[in-house]
Design a protein around this motif. Structure first.
Motif, PDB file in Angstrom:
ATOM      1  N   THR A   6      -0.829   3.496   7.732  1.00  0.00           N
ATOM      2  CA  THR A   6      -2.111   3.159   7.113  1.00  0.00           C
ATOM      3  C   THR A   6      -2.183   3.690   5.682  1.00  0.00           C
ATOM      4  O   THR A   6      -2.605   2.981   4.765  1.00  0.00           O
ATOM      5  CB  THR A   6      -3.273   3.739   7.948  1.00  0.00           C
ATOM      6  N   ILE A   7      -1.763   4.927   5.497  1.00  0.00           N
ATOM      7  CA  ILE A   7      -1.741   5.521   4.152  1.00  0.00           C
ATOM      8  C   ILE A   7      -0.814   4.725   3.236  1.00  0.00           C
ATOM      9  O   ILE A   7      -1.140   4.454   2.077  1.00  0.00           O
ATOM     10  CB  ILE A   7      -1.314   7.005   4.216  1.00  0.00           C
ATOM     11  N   LEU A   8       0.350   4.329   3.721  1.00  0.00           N
ATOM     12  CA  LEU A   8       1.307   3.550   2.938  1.00  0.00           C
ATOM     13  C   LEU A   8       0.724   2.192   2.549  1.00  0.00           C
ATOM     14  O   LEU A   8       0.866   1.761   1.396  1.00  0.00           O
ATOM     15  CB  LEU A   8       2.611   3.367   3.727  1.00  0.00           C
ATOM     16  N   ILE A   9       0.036   1.526   3.463  1.00  0.00           N
ATOM     17  CA  ILE A   9      -0.585   0.222   3.177  1.00  0.00           C
ATOM     18  C   ILE A   9      -1.683   0.381   2.129  1.00  0.00           C
ATOM     19  O   ILE A   9      -1.786  -0.417   1.192  1.00  0.00           O
ATOM     20  CB  ILE A   9      -1.119  -0.419   4.477  1.00  0.00           C
ATOM     21  N   ILE A  10      -2.496   1.435   2.257  1.00  0.00           N
ATOM     22  CA  ILE A  10      -3.569   1.679   1.275  1.00  0.00           C
ATOM     23  C   ILE A  10      -2.985   1.923  -0.107  1.00  0.00           C
ATOM     24  O   ILE A  10      -3.462   1.369  -1.103  1.00  0.00           O
ATOM     25  CB  ILE A  10      -4.454   2.859   1.741  1.00  0.00           C
ATOM     26  N   LEU A  11      -1.944   2.737  -0.192  1.00  0.00           N
ATOM     27  CA  LEU A  11      -1.309   3.004  -1.491  1.00  0.00           C
ATOM     28  C   LEU A  11      -0.671   1.738  -2.072  1.00  0.00           C
ATOM     29  O   LEU A  11      -0.751   1.491  -3.285  1.00  0.00           O
ATOM     30  CB  LEU A  11      -0.259   4.105  -1.356  1.00  0.00           C
ATOM     31  N   LEU A  12      -0.043   0.932  -1.227  1.00  0.00           N
ATOM     32  CA  LEU A  12       0.576  -0.305  -1.679  1.00  0.00           C
ATOM     33  C   LEU A  12      -0.480  -1.268  -2.229  1.00  0.00           C
ATOM     34  O   LEU A  12      -0.296  -1.854  -3.310  1.00  0.00           O
ATOM     35  CB  LEU A  12       1.344  -0.960  -0.524  1.00  0.00           C
TER      36      LEU A  12
END
Length: 87
Positions: A6-12
């Motif tokens: 989830t954190i990776l998707i938000i940053l992307l």
């Protein structure tokens, strides 16, 4: 693992949005500036056309009868009320 995903998707999404804004912001601002300039130019042209129609020729005599006087004391503003302090 789901938390990191989830954190990776938000940053992307954040970085993609940042790149897209950098690409399209100048074009959007340029478009807005042109539309604003056209609006003000149209308003100025309308104003200058109305003024040019109302302009008199040089040498014309204009008598402007202004019957209202500023600061006239005959104008009734209101009623004066004297208040007394009651103890």
């Amino acid at each position: 693992m789901a938390f990191f995903k989830t954190i990776l998707i938000i940053l992307l999404i954040y970085y993609l949005l940042k790149i897209v804004v950098r690409l399209f912001a100048p074009k959007i601002l340029n478009y807005a500036a042109k539309k604003t300039e056209a609006h003000f130019r149209g308003a100025f042209n309308d104003f200058s056309e109305t003024n040019s129609k109302s302009e008199e020729k040089v040498g014309d005599v204009i008598i402007d009868k202004n019957t209202t006087k500023k600061g006239s004391s005959s104008k009734k503003v209101g009623e004066y009320i004297d208040f007394e302090e009651v103890e």
